[in-house]
Design a protein around this motif. Structure first.
Motif, PDB file in Angstrom:
ATOM      1  N   ALA A 160      79.020  59.762  -7.147  1.00 47.27           N
ATOM      2  CA  ALA A 160      77.589  60.038  -7.102  1.00 47.27           C
ATOM      3  C   ALA A 160      77.034  60.038  -8.505  1.00 47.27           C
ATOM      4  O   ALA A 160      77.692  60.444  -9.448  1.00 47.27           O
ATOM      5  CB  ALA A 160      77.342  61.391  -6.440  1.00 47.27           C
ATOM      6  N   GLY A 161      75.813  59.573  -8.646  1.00 46.29           N
ATOM      7  CA  GLY A 161      75.169  59.606  -9.955  1.00 46.29           C
ATOM      8  C   GLY A 161      75.453  58.359 -10.751  1.00 46.29           C
ATOM      9  O   GLY A 161      76.079  57.424 -10.297  1.00 46.29           O
ATOM     10  N   THR A 162      74.988  58.343 -11.990  1.00 43.32           N
ATOM     11  CA  THR A 162      75.132  57.167 -12.833  1.00 43.32           C
ATOM     12  C   THR A 162      76.212  57.303 -13.868  1.00 43.32           C
ATOM     13  O   THR A 162      76.630  56.312 -14.446  1.00 43.32           O
ATOM     14  CB  THR A 162      73.796  56.877 -13.550  1.00 43.32           C
ATOM     15  N   GLY A 163      76.675  58.494 -14.130  1.00 45.67           N
ATOM     16  CA  GLY A 163      77.752  58.673 -15.083  1.00 45.67           C
ATOM     17  C   GLY A 163      78.884  59.392 -14.392  1.00 45.67           C
ATOM     18  O   GLY A 163      78.657  60.307 -13.608  1.00 45.67           O
ATOM     19  N   SER A 164      80.135  59.012 -14.638  1.00 50.14           N
ATOM     20  CA  SER A 164      81.230  59.608 -13.893  1.00 50.14           C
ATOM     21  C   SER A 164      82.220  60.302 -14.796  1.00 50.14           C
ATOM     22  O   SER A 164      83.390  60.353 -14.522  1.00 50.14           O
ATOM     23  CB  SER A 164      81.944  58.544 -13.057  1.00 50.14           C
ATOM     24  N   ARG A 165      81.722  60.855 -15.879  1.00 50.47           N
ATOM     25  CA  ARG A 165      82.586  61.642 -16.736  1.00 50.47           C
ATOM     26  C   ARG A 165      82.414  63.113 -16.371  1.00 50.47           C
ATOM     27  O   ARG A 165      81.433  63.753 -16.721  1.00 50.47           O
ATOM     28  CB  ARG A 165      82.233  61.421 -18.208  1.00 50.47           C
ATOM     29  N   ALA A 166      83.342  63.635 -15.627  1.00 46.86           N
ATOM     30  CA  ALA A 166      83.209  64.999 -15.130  1.00 46.86           C
ATOM     31  C   ALA A 166      83.089  65.975 -16.281  1.00 46.86           C
ATOM     32  O   ALA A 166      83.825  65.911 -17.252  1.00 46.86           O
ATOM     33  CB  ALA A 166      84.423  65.356 -14.274  1.00 46.86           C
ATOM     34  N   PHE A 186      77.584  42.866 -21.564  1.00 44.55           N
ATOM     35  CA  PHE A 186      78.421  43.709 -20.716  1.00 44.55           C
ATOM     36  C   PHE A 186      79.889  43.345 -20.926  1.00 44.55           C
ATOM     37  O   PHE A 186      80.243  42.169 -21.025  1.00 44.55           O
ATOM     38  CB  PHE A 186      78.065  43.523 -19.248  1.00 44.55           C
ATOM     39  N   LEU A 187      80.733  44.383 -20.994  1.00 40.82           N
ATOM     40  CA  LEU A 187      82.177  44.181 -21.125  1.00 40.82           C
ATOM     41  C   LEU A 187      82.915  45.141 -20.204  1.00 40.82           C
ATOM     42  O   LEU A 187      82.395  46.199 -19.830  1.00 40.82           O
ATOM     43  CB  LEU A 187      82.666  44.462 -22.553  1.00 40.82           C
ATOM     44  N   THR A 188      84.132  44.787 -19.877  1.00 43.93           N
ATOM     45  CA  THR A 188      85.014  45.688 -19.166  1.00 43.93           C
ATOM     46  C   THR A 188      86.445  45.433 -19.612  1.00 43.93           C
ATOM     47  O   THR A 188      86.768  44.337 -20.075  1.00 43.93           O
ATOM     48  CB  THR A 188      84.887  45.532 -17.645  1.00 43.93           C
ATOM     49  N   GLY A 189      87.283  46.437 -19.477  1.00 47.24           N
ATOM     50  CA  GLY A 189      88.686  46.291 -19.882  1.00 47.24           C
ATOM     51  C   GLY A 189      89.257  47.635 -20.268  1.00 47.24           C
ATOM     52  O   GLY A 189      88.568  48.664 -20.244  1.00 47.24           O
ATOM     53  N   GLU A 248      78.541  55.265 -31.426  1.00 48.02           N
ATOM     54  CA  GLU A 248      78.110  53.866 -31.509  1.00 48.02           C
ATOM     55  C   GLU A 248      76.939  53.527 -30.601  1.00 48.02           C
ATOM     56  O   GLU A 248      76.431  52.414 -30.654  1.00 48.02           O
ATOM     57  CB  GLU A 248      79.293  52.940 -31.179  1.00 48.02           C
ATOM     58  N   GLY A 249      76.527  54.447 -29.725  1.00 54.82           N
ATOM     59  CA  GLY A 249      75.391  54.174 -28.851  1.00 54.82           C
ATOM     60  C   GLY A 249      75.705  53.202 -27.738  1.00 54.82           C
ATOM     61  O   GLY A 249      74.804  52.526 -27.216  1.00 54.82           O
ATOM     62  N   ILE A 250      76.969  53.100 -27.324  1.00 49.62           N
ATOM     63  CA  ILE A 250      77.373  52.197 -26.246  1.00 49.62           C
ATOM     64  C   ILE A 250      77.114  52.859 -24.900  1.00 49.62           C
ATOM     65  O   ILE A 250      77.423  54.045 -24.713  1.00 49.62           O
ATOM     66  CB  ILE A 250      78.854  51.815 -26.403  1.00 49.62           C
ATOM     67  N   ASP A 251      76.551  52.114 -23.964  1.00 49.86           N
ATOM     68  CA  ASP A 251      76.243  52.625 -22.630  1.00 49.86           C
ATOM     69  C   ASP A 251      77.537  52.697 -21.812  1.00 49.86           C
ATOM     70  O   ASP A 251      78.145  51.678 -21.495  1.00 49.86           O
ATOM     71  CB  ASP A 251      75.239  51.696 -21.948  1.00 49.86           C
ATOM     72  N   LEU A 252      77.943  53.920 -21.465  1.00 52.81           N
ATOM     73  CA  LEU A 252      79.162  54.138 -20.676  1.00 52.81           C
ATOM     74  C   LEU A 252      78.840  54.603 -19.261  1.00 52.81           C
ATOM     75  O   LEU A 252      79.705  55.187 -18.591  1.00 52.81           O
ATOM     76  CB  LEU A 252      80.061  55.169 -21.364  1.00 52.81           C
ATOM     77  N   SER A 253      77.639  54.335 -18.781  1.00 44.70           N
ATOM     78  CA  SER A 253      77.253  54.828 -17.461  1.00 44.70           C
ATOM     79  C   SER A 253      78.077  54.199 -16.345  1.00 44.70           C
ATOM     80  O   SER A 253      78.142  54.755 -15.239  1.00 44.70           O
ATOM     81  CB  SER A 253      75.760  54.598 -17.219  1.00 44.70           C
ATOM     82  N   MET A 254      78.718  53.055 -16.593  1.00 49.05           N
ATOM     83  CA  MET A 254      79.594  52.456 -15.578  1.00 49.05           C
ATOM     84  C   MET A 254      81.062  52.765 -15.837  1.00 49.05           C
ATOM     85  O   MET A 254      81.932  52.259 -15.139  1.00 49.05           O
ATOM     86  CB  MET A 254      79.366  50.942 -15.517  1.00 49.05           C
ATOM     87  N   ALA A 274      82.239  49.086 -19.082  1.00 50.87           N
ATOM     88  CA  ALA A 274      82.846  49.712 -17.906  1.00 50.87           C
ATOM     89  C   ALA A 274      84.342  49.829 -18.172  1.00 50.87           C
ATOM     90  O   ALA A 274      85.031  48.820 -18.327  1.00 50.87           O
ATOM     91  CB  ALA A 274      82.587  48.875 -16.655  1.00 50.87           C
ATOM     92  N   ALA A 275      84.832  51.052 -18.251  1.00 51.69           N
ATOM     93  CA  ALA A 275      86.243  51.271 -18.573  1.00 51.69           C
ATOM     94  C   ALA A 275      86.697  52.603 -18.003  1.00 51.69           C
ATOM     95  O   ALA A 275      85.890  53.481 -17.696  1.00 51.69           O
ATOM     96  CB  ALA A 275      86.458  51.248 -20.091  1.00 51.69           C
TER      97      ALA A 275
END
Length: 387
Positions: free
Chosen positions: A141-147, A25-28, A98-104, A78-79
């Motif tokens: 709401a939900g798991t992904g926040s990319r409108a 997990f990374l953030t920044g 790249e298959g990176i999980d962006l759900s956060m 998470a970014a």
């Protein structure tokens, strides 16, 4: 990630049903990087310089996230992303490419993406950046926040079925996390991740305060490994030798890794007292952007796979060396096919030092017997054309 990728899961033999779904997990902050190469010298005031090469790619924390994902680790980021074309490009390059999980991760309406222009010359780089700090995310709401985008559930738009925990209060359960340490700053998620069983790998930047006080890095107490460069390590430990600095740091963290630039890297395992030194691989560098991030990704991979300390250092140095031969930070990171191609090539070169080749013999047990061509996405002069 493409299904025709000759991928390798370095943790396959270690995985168990109850393991975390996330490896790292990374953030920044995520930047759009615009890189100019092929400059004969530094730009001179009042003149115009023409670069022979140019590339664009996601940058910032995307450098390390991409490097980890290309090495087969399940990576979550998470970014904040701007809702401009730059942000859209970076999101798609990381999630779809790249298959990176962006759900956060989340998109911030009306916020423009940070940008860095990097100029590479004489083996070094000069950077100019612009951006504003992203506002804190509100509960969504939900798991992904990319409108307006396809989220983790595969639906278009933002799901309203459940309320997702908002980072940074609730980092996902993971095998490892990478934290950027800064003087006087403590990130609550780091302690939470460590308590949840994640191995925390800490990197650090230049101390603008000039204090160079390890006690001013509160999150260091939660780190499994600390990976400064030689100058940073010596300043933090008040020593005049990188190796002495590594031993001093090993009294504060289980693993101390000091990068030595053209001289390679040196590491000390504070639990066992084991030390390892690995020389750098000589390559013709096109762009050093992100090489340090790729090194960390290689070391994280070897640590999670439980390789010997010297093998971890050698692998990290190899991945970093391969990365500087391509444009850009994130999209210069090598994948397993490129590592395999290097290993096949280097053994056919004349007058190779047998002892040097033996240092990388551990790759024989990792790499496929034949390496198919894998055209990784690379940094290109523009972020896309209209279809």
């Amino acid at each position: 990630m493409s299904t025709d990728t000759p991928g390798i899961d370095p943790l396959e033999a270690l995985r168990a049903p109850r393991d975390p779904a996330c490896d790292v997990f990374l953030t920044g902050p995520v930047f759009l990087d615009i890189i100019f190469t092929g400059l004969d010298s530094a730009p001179v005031r009042g003149t115009e310089s023409w670069a022979r090469g140019m590339g664009s790619s996601p940058g910032g924390v995307a450098n390390m996230a991409t490097a980890l994902a290309r090495l087969g680790l399940r990576t979550a980021l998470a970014a904040a992303f701007g809702d401009d074309h730059y942000g859209e490009y970076c999101w798609d390059a990381l999630e779809q490419g790249e298959g990176i999980d962006l759900s956060m991760s989340h998109t911030v309406p009306g916020w423009h993406s940070p940008v860095t222009v990097s100029m590479a010359y004489e083996g070094e780089r000069t950077m100019v950046s612009h951006g504003h700090e992203a506002p804190a995310p509100a509960p969504v709401a939900g798991t992904g926040s990319r409108a307006g985008a396809t989220g983790a559930s595969g639906t278009t738009g933002t799901s309203t079925e459940a309320t997702a925990p908002v980072f940074p209060q609730c980092p996902p359960r993971a095998r490892a996390a990478v934290a950027s340490l800064a003087p006087g700053r403590s990130e609550p998620w780091v302690a939470t991740a460590a308590r949840g069983g994640a191995l925390v790998f800490g990197d650090v930047g230049w101390d603008e305060t000039g204090r160079w006080d390890l006690d001013a890095l509160p999150d260091l107490a939660h780190c499994e490994a600390f990976l400064p460069n030689a100058e940073e390590a010596m300043r933090y430990t008040r020593t005049d030798c990188p190796r002495a600095a590594a031993h001093a740091l090993a009294e504060r963290v289980p693993l101390a890794v000091v990068t030595l630039g053209a001289e390679g890297a040196y590491a000390v395992d504070g639990r066992t007292g084991t030390a390892a030194a690995v020389p750098a691989i000589e390559v013709e560098a096109l762009d050093p952007t992100g090489a340090g991030d790729v090194f960390v990704a290689g070391f994280v991979t070897g640590t999670l796979a439980d390789w010997p300390l010297a093998d971890r250092l050698a692998f990290a140095g190899l991945t970093a060396a391969l990365s500087v031969q391509e444009f850009g930070g994130s999209l210069s990171a090598p994948g397993w096919a490129e590592i395999a191609a290097w290993w096949q090539l280097i053994r056919t070169c004349d007058r190779q030092d047998p002892a040097a080749l033996e240092r990388y013999a551990f790759l024989d047990d990792l790499l496929p017997t034949t390496a198919r061509a894998w055209p990784l996405r690379r940094a290109v002069p523009t972020i896309g054309f209209r279809q």
